[in-house]
Write an enzyme that holds these catalytic residues in place. Structure first.
Site, PDB file in Angstrom:
ATOM      1  N   GLY A  46       4.220  71.862  99.369  1.00  0.00           N
ATOM      2  CA  GLY A  46       3.004  72.521  99.838  1.00  0.00           C
ATOM      3  C   GLY A  46       2.424  71.964 101.131  1.00  0.00           C
ATOM      4  O   GLY A  46       1.768  72.676 101.875  1.00  0.00           O
ATOM      5  N   GLU A 102      -1.420  66.071 102.146  1.00  0.00           N
ATOM      6  CA  GLU A 102      -1.297  67.037 101.042  1.00  0.00           C
ATOM      7  C   GLU A 102      -1.946  68.360 101.418  1.00  0.00           C
ATOM      8  O   GLU A 102      -2.877  68.388 102.222  1.00  0.00           O
ATOM      9  CB  GLU A 102      -2.013  66.489  99.793  1.00  0.00           C
ATOM     10  CG  GLU A 102      -1.113  65.792  98.809  1.00  0.00           C
ATOM     11  CD  GLU A 102      -0.239  66.744  97.999  1.00  0.00           C
ATOM     12  OE1 GLU A 102       0.056  67.865  98.455  1.00  0.00           O
ATOM     13  OE2 GLU A 102       0.161  66.351  96.891  1.00  0.00           O
ATOM     14  N   ASP A 106      -6.146  68.736  93.377  1.00  0.00           N
ATOM     15  CA  ASP A 106      -6.716  69.543  92.303  1.00  0.00           C
ATOM     16  C   ASP A 106      -7.208  68.566  91.214  1.00  0.00           C
ATOM     17  O   ASP A 106      -8.285  67.985  91.350  1.00  0.00           O
ATOM     18  CB  ASP A 106      -5.600  70.477  91.818  1.00  0.00           C
ATOM     19  CG  ASP A 106      -6.073  71.590  90.932  1.00  0.00           C
ATOM     20  OD1 ASP A 106      -6.984  71.375  90.130  1.00  0.00           O
ATOM     21  OD2 ASP A 106      -5.529  72.703  91.025  1.00  0.00           O
ATOM     22  N   PHE A 155      -7.888  80.541  92.509  1.00  0.00           N
ATOM     23  CA  PHE A 155      -6.438  80.472  92.665  1.00  0.00           C
ATOM     24  C   PHE A 155      -6.101  80.847  94.114  1.00  0.00           C
ATOM     25  O   PHE A 155      -6.161  82.008  94.488  1.00  0.00           O
ATOM     26  CB  PHE A 155      -5.771  81.423  91.678  1.00  0.00           C
ATOM     27  CG  PHE A 155      -4.278  81.263  91.564  1.00  0.00           C
ATOM     28  CD1 PHE A 155      -3.518  80.685  92.571  1.00  0.00           C
ATOM     29  CD2 PHE A 155      -3.618  81.693  90.421  1.00  0.00           C
ATOM     30  CE1 PHE A 155      -2.152  80.531  92.461  1.00  0.00           C
ATOM     31  CE2 PHE A 155      -2.244  81.557  90.295  1.00  0.00           C
ATOM     32  CZ  PHE A 155      -1.510  80.988  91.328  1.00  0.00           C
ATOM     33  N   VAL A 156      -5.780  79.837  94.901  1.00  0.00           N
ATOM     34  CA  VAL A 156      -5.553  80.087  96.330  1.00  0.00           C
ATOM     35  C   VAL A 156      -4.062  80.056  96.672  1.00  0.00           C
ATOM     36  O   VAL A 156      -3.266  79.421  95.983  1.00  0.00           O
ATOM     37  CB  VAL A 156      -6.314  79.063  97.210  1.00  0.00           C
ATOM     38  CG1 VAL A 156      -7.802  79.357  97.214  1.00  0.00           C
ATOM     39  CG2 VAL A 156      -6.050  77.625  96.770  1.00  0.00           C
TER      40      VAL A 156
HETATM   41  C1  PRP Z   1       0.556  71.020  94.276  1.00  0.00           C
HETATM   42  C2  PRP Z   1      -0.015  70.334  95.504  1.00  0.00           C
HETATM   43  C3  PRP Z   1      -0.253  68.937  95.024  1.00  0.00           C
HETATM   44  C4  PRP Z   1      -0.568  69.103  93.560  1.00  0.00           C
HETATM   45  C5  PRP Z   1      -2.051  69.004  93.349  1.00  0.00           C
HETATM   46  O1  PRP Z   1       1.934  70.790  94.227  1.00  0.00           O
HETATM   47  O2  PRP Z   1       0.881  70.394  96.598  1.00  0.00           O
HETATM   48  O3  PRP Z   1       0.893  68.119  95.200  1.00  0.00           O
HETATM   49  O4  PRP Z   1      -0.110  70.413  93.171  1.00  0.00           O
HETATM   50  O5  PRP Z   1      -2.372  69.118  91.997  1.00  0.00           O
HETATM   51  P1  PRP Z   1      -3.023  67.923  91.161  1.00  0.00           P
HETATM   52  O6  PRP Z   1      -4.101  67.320  91.995  1.00  0.00           O
HETATM   53  O7  PRP Z   1      -3.572  68.644  89.938  1.00  0.00           O
HETATM   54  O8  PRP Z   1      -1.941  66.949  90.800  1.00  0.00           O
HETATM   55  P2  PRP Z   1       2.917  71.599  93.268  1.00  0.00           P
HETATM   56  O9  PRP Z   1       3.172  70.765  92.041  1.00  0.00           O
HETATM   57  O10 PRP Z   1       2.366  72.980  93.036  1.00  0.00           O
HETATM   58  O11 PRP Z   1       4.264  71.640  94.086  1.00  0.00           O
HETATM   59  P3  PRP Z   1       4.547  72.314  95.533  1.00  0.00           P
HETATM   60  O12 PRP Z   1       3.806  71.478  96.549  1.00  0.00           O
HETATM   61  O13 PRP Z   1       6.025  72.221  95.685  1.00  0.00           O
HETATM   62  O14 PRP Z   1       4.036  73.735  95.491  1.00  0.00           O
END
Ligand code: PRP
Length: 188
Positions: A46, A102, A106, A155-156
């Site tokens: 991401g 990042e 979340d 949900f973005v």
């Molecule tokens: C997303 C984002 C963060 C994480 C945040 O990654 O890039 O790494 O979730 O969530 P948290 O604070 O609840 O841990 P994702 O796991 O969706 O993988 P991606 O980056 O490959 O989409």
């Protein structure tokens, strides 16, 4: 795959707004890290769009690296927040000033776990820069030094953030209309 306009609820942050804010963050980081040995670490996937725009706005010499992490399984992740590294850094970081880049924080579990893993490697300094911060979803308190935008619990997608692995390429941050998304998903 359907056109995103079929389920776009609203544009939360326009392309130009994003670029302006990223320019500010880049300028701030350039000031703060003047004379330091800066390494930006992007957490895949991401964070990729944000990293590439951010680095274009950092005027001091710096390096970049990539890391990928995966949770130990949904159930476990929710209870422990532990992640394992699936793609590791190519370089030691003990003499570097590191910023983790990042797309979104979340619950805070991913970044908390990555901070633990990287702290053990004794970087000169270590901090977090996130484009988006969903503060109200936080379960683990972590220090976030640079924040692009604090956003509501919606949900973005877009600008690196996916829906079912697609739409990361969009240049803005949109909000999914979940009802419409479910409908278009069912009808293909
Ligand atoms: C997303 C984002 C963060 C994480 C945040 O990654 O890039 O790494 O979730 O969530 P948290 O604070 O609840 O841990 P994702 O796991 O969706 O993988 P991606 O980056 O490959 O989409």
């Amino acid at each position: 795959m359907r056109d995103y306009r079929d389920f776009l609820g609203e544009v939360l942050i326009e392309k130009d707004q994003l670029q302006e804010r990223i320019a500010e963050l880049g300028a701030q980081i350039s000031r703060d890290y003047q004379g330091k040995n800066l390494l930006l670490i992007c957490i895949l996937r991401g964070g990729v769009m944000f990293l590439t725009d951010l680095m274009r706005n950092i005027s001091i010499p710096h390096m970049i690296e990539f890391m990928a992490v995966s949770s130990y399984g949904v159930g476990e992740r929710q209870s422990t927040g532990q992640v394992r590294i699936t793609l590791d850094l190519n370089t030691p970081i003990h003499d570097l000033d590191v910023i983790l880049v990042e797309d979104i924080v979340d619950s805070g579990r991913t970044i908390s776990s990555v901070l633990d893993l990287l702290s053990a490697r004794r970087p000169r300094s270590l901090c977090v820069c996130t484009l988006l911060d969903k503060v109200e979803r936080r379960e683990v308190q972590i220090p976030v030094k640079y924040v692009g935008y604090t956003i509501p619990n919606k949900f973005v997608f877009g600008y690196g953030l996916d829906i079912d692995d697609y739409y990361r390429n969009l240049p803005f941050i949109g909000v999914v209309d979940l009802e419409k998304y479910e409908m278009v998903r069912k009808t293909g």
